[in-house]
Scaffold this active site. Structure first.
Site, PDB file in Angstrom:
ATOM      1  N   TYR A   7       0.868  -1.116   0.074  1.00  0.00           N
ATOM      2  CA  TYR A   7       0.051   0.060   0.027  1.00  0.00           C
ATOM      3  C   TYR A   7       0.957   1.324   0.050  1.00  0.00           C
ATOM      4  O   TYR A   7       0.336   2.218   0.115  1.00  0.00           O
ATOM      5  CB  TYR A   7      -0.849   0.125   1.190  1.00  0.00           C
ATOM      6  CG  TYR A   7      -0.185  -0.175   2.453  1.00  0.00           C
ATOM      7  CD1 TYR A   7       0.382  -1.312   3.085  1.00  0.00           C
ATOM      8  CD2 TYR A   7       0.599   1.185   3.084  1.00  0.00           C
ATOM      9  CE1 TYR A   7       1.234  -1.229   4.191  1.00  0.00           C
ATOM     10  CE2 TYR A   7       1.137   1.273   4.011  1.00  0.00           C
ATOM     11  CZ  TYR A   7       1.597   0.049   4.750  1.00  0.00           C
ATOM     12  OH  TYR A   7       2.417   0.024   5.793  1.00  0.00           O
ATOM     13  N   THR A   9       5.501   2.708  -0.499  1.00  0.00           N
ATOM     14  CA  THR A   9       6.427   2.695  -1.386  1.00  0.00           C
ATOM     15  C   THR A   9       6.692   1.706  -2.385  1.00  0.00           C
ATOM     16  O   THR A   9       7.260   1.693  -3.269  1.00  0.00           O
ATOM     17  CB  THR A   9       7.782   3.282  -0.803  1.00  0.00           C
ATOM     18  OG1 THR A   9       8.024   1.878  -0.072  1.00  0.00           O
ATOM     19  CG2 THR A   9       7.220   4.542   0.139  1.00  0.00           C
ATOM     20  N   LEU A  10       6.103   0.494  -2.132  1.00  0.00           N
ATOM     21  CA  LEU A  10       6.172  -0.867  -3.186  1.00  0.00           C
ATOM     22  C   LEU A  10       5.228  -0.747  -4.257  1.00  0.00           C
ATOM     23  O   LEU A  10       5.434  -1.734  -5.031  1.00  0.00           O
ATOM     24  CB  LEU A  10       6.392  -1.997  -2.089  1.00  0.00           C
ATOM     25  CG  LEU A  10       7.542  -2.380  -1.279  1.00  0.00           C
ATOM     26  CD1 LEU A  10       7.033  -3.339  -0.294  1.00  0.00           C
ATOM     27  CD2 LEU A  10       8.677  -2.593  -1.870  1.00  0.00           C
ATOM     28  N   GLU A  82      11.796  -4.015   5.261  1.00  0.00           N
ATOM     29  CA  GLU A  82      10.697  -3.546   5.808  1.00  0.00           C
ATOM     30  C   GLU A  82      11.119  -3.390   7.533  1.00  0.00           C
ATOM     31  O   GLU A  82      10.212  -3.130   8.503  1.00  0.00           O
ATOM     32  CB  GLU A  82       9.558  -3.928   5.734  1.00  0.00           C
ATOM     33  CG  GLU A  82       9.003  -3.822   4.366  1.00  0.00           C
ATOM     34  CD  GLU A  82       8.889  -2.419   3.665  1.00  0.00           C
ATOM     35  OE1 GLU A  82       8.811  -1.577   4.219  1.00  0.00           O
ATOM     36  OE2 GLU A  82       8.639  -2.261   2.489  1.00  0.00           O
TER      37      GLU A  82
HETATM   38  N1  PCA Z   1       6.473  -0.257   1.830  1.00  0.00           N
HETATM   39  C1  PCA Z   1       5.366  -1.450   2.333  1.00  0.00           C
HETATM   40  C2  PCA Z   1       4.875  -0.859   3.689  1.00  0.00           C
HETATM   41  C3  PCA Z   1       4.853   0.758   3.624  1.00  0.00           C
HETATM   42  C4  PCA Z   1       6.059   1.050   2.429  1.00  0.00           C
HETATM   43  O1  PCA Z   1       6.487   1.836   2.150  1.00  0.00           O
HETATM   44  C5  PCA Z   1       4.217  -1.280   1.418  1.00  0.00           C
HETATM   45  O2  PCA Z   1       4.557  -0.551   0.207  1.00  0.00           O
HETATM   46  O3  PCA Z   1       3.293  -1.946   1.623  1.00  0.00           O
END
Ligand code: PCA
Length: 155
Positions: A7, A9-10, A82
């Site tokens: 949800y 930055t991925l 993470e």
């Molecule tokens: N990376 C993971 C968790 C929050 C983030 O930035 C993601 O994109 O779901």
């Protein structure tokens, strides 16, 4: 193989998306876009402007993201990236499928269906974080102006 719901930055178009498609980290395949069945506070917090889904179901908004299937190598990479279990914890979340990718042919990825995947959420946060603005569709480049500090840019 493991399904994860991203949800932050991925997601596609976001600053860490490329890490899921770096073969050195393992394998990932897009399954479907989805939103959480329940509401959660998705906030942008810390001096690095990191998106956090706070594990407080029933508060905030239903959060939009993407479901990927990852192999064990990618799962280990993502858990490490993470900061599991200190920064985030990997927990199961119920999702409503919006649209599936060409590969998402299984019945459980049909639009409107409810499914489950892992998500990087957290119960470890500062007392003021739940009252920060709640987002329903994170965009690092959005008009909130909270520029995400990439891992490489941090001191
Ligand atoms: N990376 C993971 C968790 C929050 C983030 O930035 C993601 O994109 O779901």
């Amino acid at each position: 193989m493991t399904r994860i719901f991203v949800y932050g930055t991925l997601k596609k178009g976001q600053p860490n998306y490329y890490r899921m498609f770096d073969g050195a980290n393992g394998k990932a395949q897009f399954l479907a876009s989805a939103l959480t069945a329940e509401r959660y506070p998705l906030v942008i917090a810390s001096k690095h402007n990191i998106p956090f889904l706070l594990n407080i179901p029933g508060q905030g908004r239903r959060v939009h993201g993407e479901i990927y299937e990852v192999d064990d190598e990618m799962l280990r990479f993502l858990d490490d990236f993470e900061g599991v279990p200190t920064l985030y914890q990997r927990t199961l979340v119920k999702l409503e499928v919006k649209a599936r990718g060409a590969e998402g042919e299984e019945k459980e990825e049909a639009p409107g269906s409810i499914t489950e995947a892992f998500v990087y959420s957290t119960t470890v946060y500062q007392p003021d974080w739940p009252s920060l603005p709640h987002y329903d569709n994170y965009d690092a480049y959005g008009d909130h102006g909270l520029e995400y500090a990439t891992r490489e840019a941090r001191d």
